[in-house]
Design a protein around this motif. Structure first.
Motif, PDB file in Angstrom:
ATOM      1  N   PRO A  24      -9.012   9.759  -2.964  1.00  0.00           N
ATOM      2  CA  PRO A  24      -8.634  10.532  -4.161  1.00  0.00           C
ATOM      3  C   PRO A  24      -8.817  12.043  -3.989  1.00  0.00           C
ATOM      4  N   PHE A  25      -7.845  12.763  -4.510  1.00  0.00           N
ATOM      5  CA  PHE A  25      -7.892  14.212  -4.522  1.00  0.00           C
ATOM      6  C   PHE A  25      -8.830  14.657  -5.642  1.00  0.00           C
ATOM      7  N   PRO A  26      -9.035  15.977  -5.797  1.00  0.00           N
ATOM      8  CA  PRO A  26      -9.830  16.443  -6.937  1.00  0.00           C
ATOM      9  C   PRO A  26      -9.276  15.910  -8.261  1.00  0.00           C
ATOM     10  N   ASP A  27     -10.115  15.886  -9.270  1.00  0.00           N
ATOM     11  CA  ASP A  27      -9.849  15.176 -10.523  1.00  0.00           C
ATOM     12  C   ASP A  27      -8.468  15.424 -11.120  1.00  0.00           C
ATOM     13  N   TRP A  28      -8.092  16.666 -11.361  1.00  0.00           N
ATOM     14  CA  TRP A  28      -6.804  16.931 -12.017  1.00  0.00           C
ATOM     15  C   TRP A  28      -5.633  16.546 -11.130  1.00  0.00           C
ATOM     16  N   MET A  29      -5.770  16.729  -9.819  1.00  0.00           N
ATOM     17  CA  MET A  29      -4.693  16.335  -8.903  1.00  0.00           C
ATOM     18  C   MET A  29      -4.574  14.819  -8.812  1.00  0.00           C
ATOM     19  N   ALA A  30      -5.709  14.139  -8.812  1.00  0.00           N
ATOM     20  CA  ALA A  30      -5.695  12.673  -8.734  1.00  0.00           C
ATOM     21  C   ALA A  30      -4.987  12.085  -9.947  1.00  0.00           C
ATOM     22  N   LYS A  31      -5.297  12.601 -11.125  1.00  0.00           N
ATOM     23  CA  LYS A  31      -4.635  12.114 -12.334  1.00  0.00           C
ATOM     24  C   LYS A  31      -3.136  12.405 -12.302  1.00  0.00           C
ATOM     25  N   SER A  32      -2.780  13.590 -11.833  1.00  0.00           N
ATOM     26  CA  SER A  32      -1.367  13.965 -11.771  1.00  0.00           C
ATOM     27  C   SER A  32      -0.593  13.055 -10.814  1.00  0.00           C
ATOM     28  N   PHE A  33      -1.169  12.781  -9.655  1.00  0.00           N
ATOM     29  CA  PHE A  33      -0.479  11.925  -8.692  1.00  0.00           C
ATOM     30  C   PHE A  33      -0.445  10.466  -9.134  1.00  0.00           C
ATOM     31  N   ARG A  34      -1.459  10.017  -9.871  1.00  0.00           N
ATOM     32  CA  ARG A  34      -1.415   8.652 -10.421  1.00  0.00           C
ATOM     33  C   ARG A  34      -0.296   8.536 -11.447  1.00  0.00           C
ATOM     34  N   VAL A  35      -0.193   9.510 -12.336  1.00  0.00           N
ATOM     35  CA  VAL A  35       0.870   9.501 -13.345  1.00  0.00           C
ATOM     36  C   VAL A  35       2.235   9.589 -12.665  1.00  0.00           C
ATOM     37  N   LEU A  36       2.361  10.454 -11.682  1.00  0.00           N
ATOM     38  CA  LEU A  36       3.618  10.590 -10.953  1.00  0.00           C
ATOM     39  C   LEU A  36       3.975   9.288 -10.233  1.00  0.00           C
ATOM     40  N   GLY A  37       2.991   8.633  -9.653  1.00  0.00           N
ATOM     41  CA  GLY A  37       3.227   7.362  -8.977  1.00  0.00           C
ATOM     42  C   GLY A  37       3.715   6.284  -9.922  1.00  0.00           C
ATOM     43  N   VAL A  38       3.076   6.171 -11.075  1.00  0.00           N
ATOM     44  CA  VAL A  38       3.511   5.176 -12.064  1.00  0.00           C
ATOM     45  C   VAL A  38       4.916   5.510 -12.554  1.00  0.00           C
ATOM     46  N   LEU A  39       5.179   6.776 -12.789  1.00  0.00           N
ATOM     47  CA  LEU A  39       6.503   7.211 -13.232  1.00  0.00           C
ATOM     48  C   LEU A  39       7.568   6.884 -12.182  1.00  0.00           C
ATOM     49  N   PHE A  40       7.289   7.169 -10.921  1.00  0.00           N
ATOM     50  CA  PHE A  40       8.231   6.847  -9.841  1.00  0.00           C
ATOM     51  C   PHE A  40       8.520   5.357  -9.787  1.00  0.00           C
ATOM     52  N   VAL A  42       8.183   3.006 -12.131  1.00  0.00           N
ATOM     53  CA  VAL A  42       8.919   2.535 -13.308  1.00  0.00           C
ATOM     54  C   VAL A  42      10.372   2.996 -13.270  1.00  0.00           C
ATOM     55  N   VAL A  43      10.598   4.256 -12.971  1.00  0.00           N
ATOM     56  CA  VAL A  43      11.953   4.797 -12.975  1.00  0.00           C
ATOM     57  C   VAL A  43      12.806   4.161 -11.878  1.00  0.00           C
ATOM     58  N   HIS A  44      12.258   4.021 -10.678  1.00  0.00           N
ATOM     59  CA  HIS A  44      13.057   3.463  -9.585  1.00  0.00           C
ATOM     60  C   HIS A  44      13.289   1.964  -9.759  1.00  0.00           C
ATOM     61  N   LEU A  45      12.353   1.239 -10.324  1.00  0.00           N
ATOM     62  CA  LEU A  45      12.603  -0.178 -10.610  1.00  0.00           C
ATOM     63  C   LEU A  45      13.661  -0.329 -11.701  1.00  0.00           C
ATOM     64  N   ALA A  46      13.576   0.495 -12.737  1.00  0.00           N
ATOM     65  CA  ALA A  46      14.586   0.447 -13.796  1.00  0.00           C
ATOM     66  C   ALA A  46      15.952   0.832 -13.258  1.00  0.00           C
ATOM     67  N   GLU A  47      15.982   1.829 -12.396  1.00  0.00           N
ATOM     68  CA  GLU A  47      17.247   2.248 -11.783  1.00  0.00           C
ATOM     69  C   GLU A  47      17.853   1.106 -10.970  1.00  0.00           C
ATOM     70  N   TYR A  48      17.039   0.381 -10.223  1.00  0.00           N
ATOM     71  CA  TYR A  48      17.549  -0.745  -9.441  1.00  0.00           C
ATOM     72  C   TYR A  48      18.089  -1.826 -10.364  1.00  0.00           C
ATOM     73  N   LEU A  49      17.391  -2.101 -11.443  1.00  0.00           N
ATOM     74  CA  LEU A  49      17.847  -3.134 -12.371  1.00  0.00           C
ATOM     75  C   LEU A  49      19.142  -2.734 -13.073  1.00  0.00           C
ATOM     76  N   PHE A  50      19.256  -1.483 -13.512  1.00  0.00           N
ATOM     77  CA  PHE A  50      20.446  -1.032 -14.233  1.00  0.00           C
ATOM     78  C   PHE A  50      21.676  -0.945 -13.333  1.00  0.00           C
ATOM     79  N   PHE A  51      21.476  -0.584 -12.063  1.00  0.00           N
ATOM     80  CA  PHE A  51      22.596  -0.405 -11.145  1.00  0.00           C
ATOM     81  C   PHE A  51      22.634  -1.497 -10.077  1.00  0.00           C
TER      82      PHE A  51
END
Length: 88
Positions: A24-40, A42-51
């Motif tokens: 894990p990176f420092p606290d604020w970076m770790a949270k940011s990358f976790r959120v970005l990872g979950v977002l990636f 969800v978005v890419h799985l939804a994109e695969y399902l829709f297309f």
């Protein structure tokens, strides 16, 4: 598949997300990358399902098409040649 700047940037972001899970990176970076990872994910799985029909019409195997869509999203299937799609 061409490797342009967008795909390389996405690979770097995926590598940072995975590195954050291992060490894990420092606290604020770790949270940011976790959120970005979950977002990636969800978005890419939804994109695969829709297309799904468009992506599955590609000559690659379904597993390769899924992985490419999962990691690169629209930058994978955006550069499909014209006329390649679900023709019914």
């Amino acid at each position: 598949m061409r490797f342009d700047a967008w795909k390389i940037m996405l690979l770097v972001l995926w590598a940072l997300i995975l590195a954050n899970l291992v060490h894990p990176f420092p606290d604020w970076m770790a949270k940011s990358f976790r959120v970005l990872g979950v977002l990636f994910v969800v978005v890419h799985l939804a994109e695969y399902l829709f297309f799904y029909k468009t992506i599955s019409s590609r000559p690659e195997s379904p597993a390769v098409a899924f992985l490419m869509t999962f990691f690169f999203g629209i930058f994978y299937w955006k550069d499909f040649p014209a006329g390649t799609g679900n023709k019914k």
